[in-house]
Design a protein around this motif. Sequence first.
Motif, PDB file in Angstrom:
ATOM      1  N   ALA A  65       0.829  -1.207   0.000  1.00 18.68           N
ATOM      2  CA  ALA A  65       0.000   0.000   0.000  1.00 18.68           C
ATOM      3  C   ALA A  65       0.857   1.248   0.000  1.00 18.68           C
ATOM      4  O   ALA A  65       0.577   2.217  -0.716  1.00 18.68           O
ATOM      5  CB  ALA A  65      -0.915  -0.010   1.232  1.00 18.68           C
ATOM      6  N   ASN A  68       2.285   1.793  -3.245  1.00 17.36           N
ATOM      7  CA  ASN A  68       1.271   2.182  -4.233  1.00 17.36           C
ATOM      8  C   ASN A  68       0.615   3.499  -3.865  1.00 17.36           C
ATOM      9  O   ASN A  68      -0.427   3.853  -4.398  1.00 17.36           O
ATOM     10  CB  ASN A  68       0.206   1.082  -4.320  1.00 17.36           C
ATOM     11  CG  ASN A  68      -0.610   1.166  -5.607  1.00 17.36           C
ATOM     12  OD1 ASN A  68      -0.081   1.554  -6.645  1.00 17.36           O
ATOM     13  ND2 ASN A  68      -1.892   0.830  -5.516  1.00 17.36           N
ATOM     14  N   CYS A  69       1.199   4.228  -2.900  1.00 12.50           N
ATOM     15  CA  CYS A  69       0.594   5.464  -2.405  1.00 12.50           C
ATOM     16  C   CYS A  69       0.541   6.503  -3.522  1.00 12.50           C
ATOM     17  O   CYS A  69       1.529   6.707  -4.233  1.00 12.50           O
ATOM     18  CB  CYS A  69       1.424   5.990  -1.237  1.00 12.50           C
ATOM     19  SG  CYS A  69       0.498   7.133  -0.194  1.00 12.50           S
ATOM     20  N   GLY A  74      -6.443   0.318  -7.400  1.00 13.43           N
ATOM     21  CA  GLY A  74      -5.545  -0.815  -7.367  1.00 13.43           C
ATOM     22  C   GLY A  74      -5.173  -1.276  -8.766  1.00 13.43           C
ATOM     23  O   GLY A  74      -5.935  -1.104  -9.724  1.00 13.43           O
ATOM     24  N   TYR A  83     -10.537  -5.259   1.849  1.00 13.65           N
ATOM     25  CA  TYR A  83      -9.810  -4.132   1.279  1.00 13.65           C
ATOM     26  C   TYR A  83      -8.895  -3.558   2.360  1.00 13.65           C
ATOM     27  O   TYR A  83      -9.328  -3.331   3.495  1.00 13.65           O
ATOM     28  CB  TYR A  83     -10.763  -3.052   0.785  1.00 13.65           C
ATOM     29  CG  TYR A  83     -11.795  -3.545  -0.230  1.00 13.65           C
ATOM     30  CD1 TYR A  83     -11.457  -4.524  -1.152  1.00 13.65           C
ATOM     31  CD2 TYR A  83     -13.067  -2.989  -0.259  1.00 13.65           C
ATOM     32  CE1 TYR A  83     -12.392  -4.968  -2.071  1.00 13.65           C
ATOM     33  CE2 TYR A  83     -14.001  -3.414  -1.174  1.00 13.65           C
ATOM     34  CZ  TYR A  83     -13.665  -4.413  -2.083  1.00 13.65           C
ATOM     35  OH  TYR A  83     -14.572  -4.843  -2.988  1.00 13.65           O
ATOM     36  N   GLN A  85      -6.000  -0.496   3.183  1.00 17.53           N
ATOM     37  CA  GLN A  85      -5.344   0.737   2.780  1.00 17.53           C
ATOM     38  C   GLN A  85      -4.740   1.395   4.008  1.00 17.53           C
ATOM     39  O   GLN A  85      -5.182   1.171   5.134  1.00 17.53           O
ATOM     40  CB  GLN A  85      -6.311   1.686   2.078  1.00 17.53           C
ATOM     41  CG  GLN A  85      -7.417   2.228   2.971  1.00 17.53           C
ATOM     42  CD  GLN A  85      -8.395   3.104   2.192  1.00 17.53           C
ATOM     43  OE1 GLN A  85      -8.464   3.037   0.972  1.00 17.53           O
ATOM     44  NE2 GLN A  85      -9.128   3.949   2.910  1.00 17.53           N
ATOM     45  N   ARG A  93      -4.709   8.411   1.332  1.00  8.70           N
ATOM     46  CA  ARG A  93      -4.876   6.971   1.453  1.00  8.70           C
ATOM     47  C   ARG A  93      -3.894   6.270   0.521  1.00  8.70           C
ATOM     48  O   ARG A  93      -3.677   6.682  -0.620  1.00  8.70           O
ATOM     49  CB  ARG A  93      -6.306   6.569   1.111  1.00  8.70           C
ATOM     50  CG  ARG A  93      -6.722   6.909  -0.293  1.00  8.70           C
ATOM     51  CD  ARG A  93      -8.205   6.692  -0.506  1.00  8.70           C
ATOM     52  NE  ARG A  93      -8.615   7.082  -1.861  1.00  8.70           N
ATOM     53  CZ  ARG A  93      -9.861   7.250  -2.236  1.00  8.70           C
ATOM     54  NH1 ARG A  93     -10.853   7.079  -1.360  1.00  8.70           N
ATOM     55  NH2 ARG A  93     -10.139   7.598  -3.490  1.00  8.70           N
ATOM     56  N   CYS A  94      -3.320   5.202   0.993  1.00  9.58           N
ATOM     57  CA  CYS A  94      -2.401   4.367   0.219  1.00  9.58           C
ATOM     58  C   CYS A  94      -3.023   2.991   0.121  1.00  9.58           C
ATOM     59  O   CYS A  94      -3.106   2.249   1.116  1.00  9.58           O
ATOM     60  CB  CYS A  94      -1.026   4.284   0.897  1.00  9.58           C
ATOM     61  SG  CYS A  94      -0.242   5.913   1.150  1.00  9.58           S
ATOM     62  N   VAL A  95      -3.511   2.634  -1.066  1.00 11.13           N
ATOM     63  CA  VAL A  95      -4.310   1.444  -1.275  1.00 11.13           C
ATOM     64  C   VAL A  95      -3.432   0.324  -1.810  1.00 11.13           C
ATOM     65  O   VAL A  95      -2.558   0.550  -2.669  1.00 11.13           O
ATOM     66  CB  VAL A  95      -5.459   1.737  -2.260  1.00 11.13           C
ATOM     67  CG1 VAL A  95      -6.376   0.532  -2.386  1.00 11.13           C
ATOM     68  CG2 VAL A  95      -6.233   2.960  -1.822  1.00 11.13           C
ATOM     69  N   THR A  96      -3.634  -0.868  -1.313  1.00 10.28           N
ATOM     70  CA  THR A  96      -2.918  -2.017  -1.860  1.00 10.28           C
ATOM     71  C   THR A  96      -3.348  -2.224  -3.299  1.00 10.28           C
ATOM     72  O   THR A  96      -4.426  -1.803  -3.732  1.00 10.28           O
ATOM     73  CB  THR A  96      -3.210  -3.280  -1.049  1.00 10.28           C
ATOM     74  OG1 THR A  96      -4.603  -3.542  -1.098  1.00 10.28           O
ATOM     75  CG2 THR A  96      -2.775  -3.105   0.403  1.00 10.28           C
ATOM     76  N   SER A  99      -6.885  -3.937  -3.862  1.00  5.81           N
ATOM     77  CA  SER A  99      -8.027  -3.456  -3.080  1.00  5.81           C
ATOM     78  C   SER A  99      -8.723  -2.308  -3.776  1.00  5.81           C
ATOM     79  O   SER A  99      -8.130  -1.603  -4.616  1.00  5.81           O
ATOM     80  CB  SER A  99      -7.568  -2.997  -1.687  1.00  5.81           C
ATOM     81  OG  SER A  99      -7.037  -4.061  -0.944  1.00  5.81           O
TER      82      SER A  99
END
Length: 468
Positions: A65, A68-69, A74, A83, A85, A93-96, A99
């Motif tokens: 995450a 991927n920020c 995703g 999900y 994050q 927010r930094c989401v995997t 997700s």
Amino acid sequence: MTSLVRRLRTLPLRSRLALLVASAVAVAVAVAAVACWLLTRNQLESELDTSLQNLSAPPDAVRDALDNCGATSGTDNRAAFAYIQVVLTDGTRCVTSYSEPVKVEQRDVDVARGSESSSLHNSTTANGAKVRVFTVRLSNRPGVQAAVSVSRPLAEIDSSLNQLALLLAAVTGVGILGAGAAGLWIARAGLRPVDGLTRAVEHVARTEDLTVRIPVEGEDEVARLSRSFNSMTAALASSRDRQSQLIADAGHELRTPLTSLRTNIELLARSEETGRAIPPDDRKALMASVKAQMTELASLIGDLQELSRPDAADPGPLQIVGLHTAMTNALERARLRGPDLTIETDLNPWYVRAEPAALERALINVLDNAVKFSPSGGVIEVALSTGGELTVRDHGPGIPAEELPHVFERFWRSSSARALPGSGLGLSIVARTVQQTGGEIALRQAAGGGTVAAIRIPGAPTPPPETY
């Protein structure tokens, strides 16, 4: 609401009962269905919250995450169980990569800043899907102030709840229809005796046939109503029979003096028409007979008027009366009717509450019977004890034991009295008057011959203070 109530009142009773039963069951089933749905929803949400709280984000997912920020969505299309994050202190927010991004709430930011230890709430994904979010502070990354949000879609709960709602709605509908049918059947079965009662009442009203009886089954309210109806028709039939018997007996009693009067008057009229004078002695006897018959008719009519009053009618204003005084007045008239008789008295004071004229008339009737049946030169014993029992004893032929139960019946006359004047109503009037004062009267055979009339009326040996 008022118009609905009026419409309900116009429906037949069985329809109203069926409608009420169906409505009651519908409300009960609806309440049970709503309660079941709410309990199920709370249970599912509780289980979902528990699973989110027990679910920890793997370190590689946090690393993914953070790497991927800044991405808007995703990059991995793999289906995810939850999900994940990372939420930074500025709300980023930094989401995997696998997700869906979930909207960051202020509560998530508060957890990231350390003002809250965790947060559990609802939110939405970027495409508007509802999710349940559990956010906890990220503590295994030195120098990084952030929080990890683990989310799961609420669609799986909503789908189960929607299916449950459809099932409960179907069950509720079937229950209402079944309740309506059962209510109609119960109403018909329960009101079947009432229908019989209605038909019986209509038959009585149409034909005046009081011999109708309704079969009684059970001990419920309808059975009690049937018994009451049977008792009412039996009482009405008995009353009508007594009325018919009274009319027949009155006609029979009136026929004798009227016939005698007619014969005597015809003799007098024929004497006037033919000019043949009746000997003075015979004419005097005829006039005496006419006078006696007129007196008997007047007495009979007075007795009939007295008995024509309903038993529940007001006998008149009650007063404190000295029973000994009323008996003394009655004795004066009795001595005039039996001048050759000896009347021995022993009257102690006794005060009762009664209508004075009616009480004195009743006592005169009792004494008249004693005078009528006493032999010439006989003795009548009248006593009023200190306990309030008044007895009148004659030394006549007496009344047979088998006839004593009938002495207070209207127009009944014993075999020894049928040749004597009288209507047979005197003792009936006496019994009625005594009962209206709360007392009782009885006739019994006297030792050594004759009859004893015993009257007991509630009272006291001294008048109450307000009468002084």
